[in-house]
Design a protein around this motif. Structure first.
Motif, PDB file in Angstrom:
ATOM      1  N   LEU A 112      -9.310   3.374   1.468  1.00  0.00           N
ATOM      2  CA  LEU A 112      -8.174   3.835   0.655  1.00  0.00           C
ATOM      3  C   LEU A 112      -8.608   3.998  -0.793  1.00  0.00           C
ATOM      4  O   LEU A 112      -9.456   3.238  -1.278  1.00  0.00           O
ATOM      5  N   ILE A 143       0.845  -1.208   0.000  1.00  0.00           N
ATOM      6  CA  ILE A 143       0.000   0.000   0.000  1.00  0.00           C
ATOM      7  C   ILE A 143       0.871   1.245   0.000  1.00  0.00           C
ATOM      8  O   ILE A 143       1.871   1.310   0.725  1.00  0.00           O
ATOM      9  N   ARG A 144       0.487   2.212  -0.834  1.00  0.00           N
ATOM     10  CA  ARG A 144       1.120   3.544  -0.789  1.00  0.00           C
ATOM     11  C   ARG A 144       0.049   4.570  -0.429  1.00  0.00           C
ATOM     12  O   ARG A 144      -1.045   4.575  -1.002  1.00  0.00           O
ATOM     13  N   PHE A 145       0.397   5.410   0.517  1.00  0.00           N
ATOM     14  CA  PHE A 145      -0.551   6.412   1.003  1.00  0.00           C
ATOM     15  C   PHE A 145      -0.291   7.737   0.307  1.00  0.00           C
ATOM     16  O   PHE A 145       0.834   8.026  -0.109  1.00  0.00           O
ATOM     17  N   ASP A 146      -1.339   8.554   0.226  1.00  0.00           N
ATOM     18  CA  ASP A 146      -1.160   9.864  -0.406  1.00  0.00           C
ATOM     19  C   ASP A 146      -0.859  10.946   0.628  1.00  0.00           C
ATOM     20  O   ASP A 146      -0.864  12.132   0.317  1.00  0.00           O
ATOM     21  N   ALA A 179      -4.143   3.128  -4.153  1.00  0.00           N
ATOM     22  CA  ALA A 179      -3.254   2.916  -3.007  1.00  0.00           C
ATOM     23  C   ALA A 179      -2.704   1.495  -2.971  1.00  0.00           C
ATOM     24  O   ALA A 179      -1.598   1.263  -2.485  1.00  0.00           O
ATOM     25  N   ARG A 233      -3.919  10.159   5.785  1.00  0.00           N
ATOM     26  CA  ARG A 233      -4.534   8.927   5.297  1.00  0.00           C
ATOM     27  C   ARG A 233      -3.827   7.725   5.944  1.00  0.00           C
ATOM     28  O   ARG A 233      -4.467   6.741   6.331  1.00  0.00           O
ATOM     29  N   TRP A 278      -5.657   4.979   8.308  1.00  0.00           N
ATOM     30  CA  TRP A 278      -5.605   3.548   7.944  1.00  0.00           C
ATOM     31  C   TRP A 278      -5.020   2.712   9.087  1.00  0.00           C
ATOM     32  O   TRP A 278      -5.551   1.658   9.445  1.00  0.00           O
TER      33      TRP A 278
END
Lengths: 469, 541
Positions: free
Chosen positions: B179, B48-51, B183, B55, B59
């Motif tokens: 998400l 997962i990559r968060f913005d 993401a 966020r 999460w």
């Protein structure tokens, strides 16, 4: 009896540069290596407990010996250990390894035939039989040179057989040395502007040499080769400078490790080295070499060092480096002395080819720009090949008691002192094991670590001591 | 004599005279895949990559309470063990969750990431030069499905584990709830193949270190059960024959680690840098594709080219160091034992430099070979194996000898005690369907299978990277005259693959060489697996 001649390290062809002297130079080096190997074979045994170290040139039994490699990392383990608990252990060890340290008290000026002031000298702290020098433009590294060449070979080129073989030895006068050859090689490999004047003592110097009779001061007349000259210390690296990085140390280590001992775990390189006291327990090299030799000796095999006798750069891991855009740096590595195919590299240069358009300072080593030579040294491995053969003497000997033991730094587990049995570990000053981190500290006034000559203090002319062991 | 009590979950080892006291592990802090490990049949890895930090925190607040602890996973293991001992079927395993973060992922939660001492972690796997394929070759990091560049390294790597894949559907939805679709940059299912084998056909994960440490203040409440006769000095160093005891600091920050010169005493407490790293562990993840057709074809070719009177299967065994069912060549150089896993006390009992001598172990009705009728006070013998210093039975280039040289001394790093300090805790699992046996199916095979290599440790540069760079890829390490690890090692010297090894065969040296690669990296990264308290602190709960 075998009739081969011990070739120079890696079979390097320096002698061929002086065709009229080449044969004498080869014979002289052969005689010196024989003298070392015979000396070690004699020293580490006696009639009741025969030596398991031998000079392969004296072996006329049929069959060849088996060989095996001892391999270790070029980066000094002693420095890694010392800084293992540091808040920034990696950068600190790299910085320390690139910092020269003072060589206190072993060289002094000679004034009116007597000892004068100590001379400020430095050597590298790199003690794994491999040293490097980062050539910089200002702060930025342009080139890193690695060497595994022992100082004895360079003393031989400069001073010839009298440096090593005593008066009366049949080869004492075989080769008188050739400073012009030394100059030529420095110009070729370190800097074209290096001169004989740069490479030699400008005045008479006294050198402290440890012998079986204690420390002796030897006179080095003005014009003698200075192994700590600027092109081999502060401005470059032609050969090894750390006091422990010598061929003599290698041979003594191999010889000492053939003596079978009562007590130490044969699988524990550190226990073995502390027991037998054949080197520094904090390095990678000495314990690993010793354990490999001991493994042979404990099987009753006799051990020697195959030709060409030497320690060599075995390999380098080019995978660890990339250009700023991920460029391959395979072409950045050049072997300039020695032979890569046989893993007998004496000199290795890391420099980015001009056509790639960037320099070493732009190289990424494991994700970080190269700021210290030690980052590149992390990719280099050194090795020593040992030779073992059953000469029928293994069953005649016996194991003997350990003269030595280990003490461990209570504040730095893993940092170990090799001491005599019975030594009180609490009395050890552990700061003497500390690497230096700052240039200023390295160049601080030197201690007078060696006492002056006894008697009236008059120095004798240089001569090979009875024993340097 | 006080012995191991196999029916007890609280007394898991004998009293051993002279044994050092082991630390009490923070069982409610350490994530359960670090210790004791999920080891379920199905797992799903989510990248997962968060913005942004907000966020990420939101999460994490949602998932932090679902993260499984050492205590929770261990309790289910005990339940399973009791059922096994009673001859009952395996009880169901709940869904387990683990969360780890990359360096950039940690930066979303804390400002002191650069105080982490392990530079390898900060740089990330793709920057470390692991011998992986150069540009233009399959497996170059520009082609990785995950982690090949800073933009494709997940901030968070989530592991969901269960015995049944269907159990994972709902937790999967929950893990990405809230998400944006973008993401989720990586989603990979893993499944244990029949017999616990990897795709080349060899039983995997047989040799793991035994982690020291206790689960409570109970004097003998060890995490790792101890079986060796307490009268035998090997009880000080081994949990079972061939399984060395390793201090927990080698896998979890905040505990004493292994010493380079002593197999018994604890070393310094291993600190990662910031205090929030305590009870956490680095996770090395590598997605390795396995090209079964090339592996088999190349072993056949090498047999033919060298004229060795070996079948390809026999050569493959030498590349691995074990036979497919798990028998080590050191214990039987000819073939698999009839049922090697029946005696788990023997399967790892061998060295290389020295012969192993018979050892007595506690009878354990849950350990495989034991008869339930045996009483706990009985000891039985386990036979040793001969030495093989030159590599005649098990070549020096064999994978299991390369990555775990055991008693070999010296290696390029030091003695056997130093080797203990290199051990990692593997949690890998295979992905993809088995390679088909049917030639018609082979023709249409997409080759999408391999191993999700996952390993916990506290010093990536001294553990995983030494095993990978120095030992598997190196030609003369950990022992001289070895050659490369032809099974897994990567080497593209000269811009082409030219991996070499030397097989000793009836007094001659036979050169094995290949320029083909059958293990191809296709993704990966370095992550940090925080403690439960750190997860909560990062989440702001």
């Amino acid at each position: 009896m075998a009739t081969t001649v011990h070739p120079p390290p890696a079979g390097i062809d320096d002698f061929a540069r002086r065709p009229d002297m080449a044969e004498a130079m080869a014979q002289g080096w052969d005689a010196i290596v024989n003298d070392w190997l015979d000396g070690a074979a004699g020293y580490y045994g006696d009639e009741t407990n025969p030596s398991l170290f031998y000079n392969a040139q004296r072996d006329d039994t049929p069959g060849a010996g088996a060989t095996d490699d001892a391999v270790w990392d070029a980066f000094p383990l002693a420095i890694t250990k010392w800084f293992a608990g540091d808040d920034d252990p990696e950068r600190t060890r790299w910085r320390a390894a690139d910092t020269p340290r003072a060589y206190p008290g072993r060289y002094r000026r000679v004034v009116d035939g007597r000892l004068g002031e100590p001379i400020d000298l430095t050597h590298r702290q790199q003690d794994e039989y491999c040293e490097w020098f980062a050539v910089r433009d200002g702060e930025a590294i342009r080139r890193i040179t690695f060497t595994s060449e022992a100082p004895e070979y360079w003393m031989y080129l400069a001073h010839g057989t009298p440096e090593f073989l005593p008066q009366g030895h049949p080869d004492h006068d075989r080769f008188a040395g050739d400073m012009s050859l030394v100059e030529e090689l420095y110009q070729e490999h370190v800097d074209p502007s290096a001169t004989v004047q740069d490479l030699t003592w400008p005045y008479d110097v006294a050198q402290a040499v440890s012998t079986s009779q204690g420390v002796r001061w030897l006179l080095r007349p003005a014009g003698s080769y200075n192994p700590f000259n600027k092109w081999n210390t502060t401005l470059g690296a032609m050969h090894l400078t750390h006091p422990a990085n010598t061929l003599g140390a290698e041979i003594n280590l191999a010889g000492g490790a053939t003596v079978r001992r009562i007590g130490p775990d044969p699988d524990d390189p550190q226990a073995l080295i502390c027991c037998s006291q054949y080197g520094d327990a904090n390095r990678s090299s000495d314990p690993i070499i010793g354990a490999k030799v001991y493994e042979f000796a404990s099987q009753g095999l006799s051990v020697s060092l195959p030709d060409p006798v030497g320690l060599y750069i075995q390999s380098y891991n080019q995978d660890l480096f990339a250009g700023p855009a991920g460029e391959s740096l395979e072409r950045a590595w050049t072997v300039t002395r020695g032979d890569q195919a046989s893993e007998q590299v004496l000199r290795l240069v890391f420099e980015v080819p001009e056509d790639l358009g960037f320099t070493v300072e732009d190289v990424q080593a494991g994700g970080f720009p190269v700021q210290w030579g030690g980052q590149v040294a992390d990719a280099v491995k050194i090795h020593l090949t040992g030779m073992a053969k059953d000469l029928g003497v293994g069953g005649q000997g016996r194991a003997v008691e350990c003269p030595g033991a280990c003490c461990e730094d209570p504040d730095r587990p893993g940092v170990v002192a090799v001491v005599d049995v019975g030594t009180d570990c609490a009395q050890i000053d552990w700061t003497r094991f500390a690497p230096v981190l700052e240039q200023e500290q390295a160049l601080a006034p030197v201690a007078q670590a060696v006492p002056p000559p006894e008697g009236d203090g008059t120095l004798v002319a240089f001569a090979v001591p009875d024993s340097r062991r | 004599m006080t012995l191991f009590e196999p029916d007890s979950d609280l007394v898991t080892g004998p009293v051993v005279a002279g044994a050092p006291e082991e630390p009490v592990l923070h069982v409610d802090e350490i994530q359960g895949n670090v210790l004791p490990g999920f080891n379920t049949r199905h797992q799903r890895l989510l990248g997962i990559r968060f913005d942004g930090p907000e966020r990420a925190r939101t999460w994490l607040r949602a998932i932090a309470d679902r993260v499984s602890t050492l205590a929770a996973v261990h309790e289910v293991r005990n339940v399973r063990r009791r059922a096994l001992c009673r001859g009952e079927s395996r009880p169901p395993t709940p869904v387990w969750t683990s969360v780890a973060f990359s360096a950039d992922g940690l930066r979303l939660f804390t400002a002191d990431v650069d105080e982490i001492r392990e530079l390898a972690f900060l740089a990330g796997m793709a920057q470390r030069g692991l011998g992986d394929p150069p540009p233009g070759f399959p497996g170059h990091r520009s082609e990785w499905v995950v982690g090949g560049s800073a933009q494709t390294v997940p901030h968070a790597l989530v592991t969901l584990a269960a015995d049944d894949a269907a159990q994972l559907a709902s937790p999967m939805e929950a893990a990405i709830d809230g998400l944006p679709a973008a993401a989720l940059i990586f989603d990979q299912e893993g499944e244990v193949l029949e017999g616990g084998r990897e795709h080349f056909g060899f039983r995997d994960g047989l040799s793991q270190p035994g982690v020291r440490g206790r689960l409570s203040t109970g004097e003998r409440h060890y995490l790792t059960r101890r079986y060796v006769d307490p009268e035998d000095s090997r009880a000080l160093t081994d949990s079972r024959p061939g399984q060395p005891l390793i201090w927990p600091g080698q896998f979890v920050f905040g505990y004493g680690g292994q010493r380079a010169n002593d197999a018994v005493l604890a070393g310094e407490v291993v600190a990662g840098g910031p205090d929030w790293m305590n009870d956490g562990s680095f996770l090395v993840f590598r997605r390795l594709r396995q090209d079964v057709a090339t592996f088999r074809g190349e072993t056949r070719r090498m047999c033919a080219d060298t004229g060795l009177p070996l079948t390809a299967a026999q050569l493959e065994g030498r590349l691995v160091g074990r036979w497919p069912e798990g028998t080590a060549l050191m214990r039987n150089p000819e073939r698999d034992d009839r049922d090697p896993m029946a005696d788990r006390m023997a399967v790892n009992y061998f060295g290389f430099d020295e012969a192993t001598t018979p050892v007595r172990v506690s009878a354990d009705p849950c350990a495989g070979i034991e008869d339930r009728a045996l009483v706990s006070s009985e000891l039985r013998g386990v036979q040793g194996a001969p030495q093989d210093d030159p590599g005649l039975r098990c070549p020096r280039f064999a994978h299991i000898r390369k990555v775990n040289p055991r008693d070999v001394a010296p290696t390029d790093k030091g003695g056997a005690e130093d080797t203990l300090g290199r051990a990692i805790m593997r949690r890998g699992i295979t992905w993809g369907a088995p390679y088909p046996d049917d030639p018609a199916a082979q023709a249409g095979d997409d080759g999408d299978r391999g191993l999700l290599f996952l390993a916990y440790q506290t010093r990536i540069s001294k553990q995983f990277e030494v095993l990978n760079n120095d030992w598997m890829n190196g030609s003369d390490a950990p022992e001289g005259n070895a050659g490369q690890d032809l099974l897994v090692g990567q080497r593209y010297a000269g811009g082409k693959g030219d991996r070499k090894a030397t097989l000793l065969w009836e007094g001659t040296e036979v050169s094995l060489a290949t320029d083909r690669h059958w293990v191809i990296p296709t993704g990966g990264g370095y992550f940090f697996t925080p403690s439960i308290s750190t997860l909560r602190a990062f989440a702001g709960t």
